[in-house]
Design an enzyme around this catalytic site. Sequence first.
Site, PDB file in Angstrom:
ATOM      1  N   ASP A  21       5.580   7.788 -16.505  1.00  0.00           N
ATOM      2  CA  ASP A  21       4.957   8.180 -15.248  1.00  0.00           C
ATOM      3  C   ASP A  21       3.459   8.318 -15.464  1.00  0.00           C
ATOM      4  OD1 ASP A  21       5.128  10.451 -16.801  1.00  0.00           O
ATOM      5  OD2 ASP A  21       5.566  11.803 -15.144  1.00  0.00           O
ATOM      6  N   ASP A  27       4.550  12.115 -19.360  1.00  0.00           N
ATOM      7  CA  ASP A  27       5.440  13.130 -19.922  1.00  0.00           C
ATOM      8  C   ASP A  27       6.907  12.796 -19.643  1.00  0.00           C
ATOM      9  OD1 ASP A  27       5.565  13.725 -17.222  1.00  0.00           O
ATOM     10  OD2 ASP A  27       5.131  15.862 -17.449  1.00  0.00           O
ATOM     11  N   ASP A  46       1.273  10.653 -16.021  1.00  0.00           N
ATOM     12  CA  ASP A  46       0.703  11.411 -17.141  1.00  0.00           C
ATOM     13  C   ASP A  46       1.539  11.290 -18.405  1.00  0.00           C
ATOM     14  OD1 ASP A  46       2.857  13.002 -16.363  1.00  0.00           O
ATOM     15  OD2 ASP A  46       1.807  14.882 -16.747  1.00  0.00           O
ATOM     16  N   SER A  83       1.027  14.172 -12.401  1.00  0.00           N
ATOM     17  CA  SER A  83       2.200  13.547 -13.004  1.00  0.00           C
ATOM     18  C   SER A  83       2.656  12.313 -12.224  1.00  0.00           C
ATOM     19  CB  SER A  83       3.320  14.588 -13.128  1.00  0.00           C
ATOM     20  OG  SER A  83       4.398  14.110 -13.867  1.00  0.00           O
TER      21      SER A  83
END
Length: 450
Positions: free
Chosen positions: A243, A247, A245, A104
């Site tokens: 960010d 999410d 990833d 992440s």
Amino acid sequence: MARLFGTDGVRGVANKDLTAELALDLSVAAAHVLGEAGAFGHRQPTALVARDPRASGEFLEAAVCAGLASAGVDVMRVGVIPTPAAAYLVGEFRTDLGVMLSASHNPMPDNGIKFFQRGGVKLADELEDAIEARMKEPWSRPIGEQVGRIRYSGDAVNTYINHLVSSLRQDNTLAGLKIVLDCANGASYKTGPTAFAAQGAEVTAIHASPDGININDGCGSTHPEKLQAKVVEVGADLGLAFDGDADRCLAVDNEGNLIDGDHILAILALGLQEDHRLASNTVVATIMSNLGLTLAMKEHDIHVDRTKVGDRYVLESMNANGFSLGGEQSGHVIMSEFATTGDGVLTGLHLAARVARTGKSLKELASAMTRLPQALINVSGVDKLRAGMDPEVSRAVSDANHELGETGRVVLRPSGTEPLVRVMVEAATQEQADKICKSLAATVKQRLAK
């Protein structure tokens, strides 16, 4: 011994804490546990494997695919896509299992493994514990035609982008909006710009050239300064920061002011309420969300359901009660009508659509919520497990809440990841917040000192 799974999968420094051997063993164990849980039925089980652009994701992906295939699971590799895309595609492609390789917003040397069940939902704690326990047990290996096969799907990215675009109302074109996207050199480098351009926005993408090394490096939602400057430089209507990833999503208005997750929740909640799509007239937030969110929602007869810190607890409340919107101050926003997890690009699209539909600037929309002054002190060198049991600390918190009344509050909690106690105070003025926070921190330090 510490639990292998954390609040969001298994994470650590790649090739140190998170090795290829561990990734392979985890994948084999996950296949066995989920198979016994009835997820696979009587056919050859299937899994979807995705990753963000980190260099370590390449060898970890190979290890995960090898582990699954050796356990008799057919594997669909979909390459670099956002975490919410992986969750969506597990449901869309009806695979039995999903694996996302990402850390992440963490720095590039880290990586992580997150599992999804059928339907694209995260695993319950008991399944994670069962997987960890199964890793130590011997198993019978399939041979011949019973081993799994591995193939690559090039359609996954476009399938996800089409889903994002179709989530908007047909009259929610973004034509005329100038938008800057900071893709954090991460998994949204293609999905973000493509989805916004498909809706007619004029897109300027920055940090959208991942090389495996530069993910989250001075950019994205954890470092929005360059996005803020770029929005002002090009005269954009707004900017969005994802960010690594994708999410999470934070926003920037046309003047370069940062719009955090609490403000985004407020804007989306009011829009959903207007469309009669805000389930139970409730938005879910954590105890760390600013009190200003609760006060702003109260003015519109919207209830705020507060949970423990962590998107998994937000999602638990949403699933248990049928709520349609929830999230965290960090920008992790969940719109359950369209996603089973936080989705930064989805959030950004609906935020921009709200700007386009109302004709108001993002700054004007964000003014629906006034952020209360906040002070936060992390108290170290204390026994955090006694934070909720010491009578003097409890009395000090009670006295502070009485002094603050309805215009402030205290949140005192042990950190879930560090050996310290967090003291957070919100008040009508910064001076009052700082004063009470310092006093409480001193009490905690004195009473809970090791």
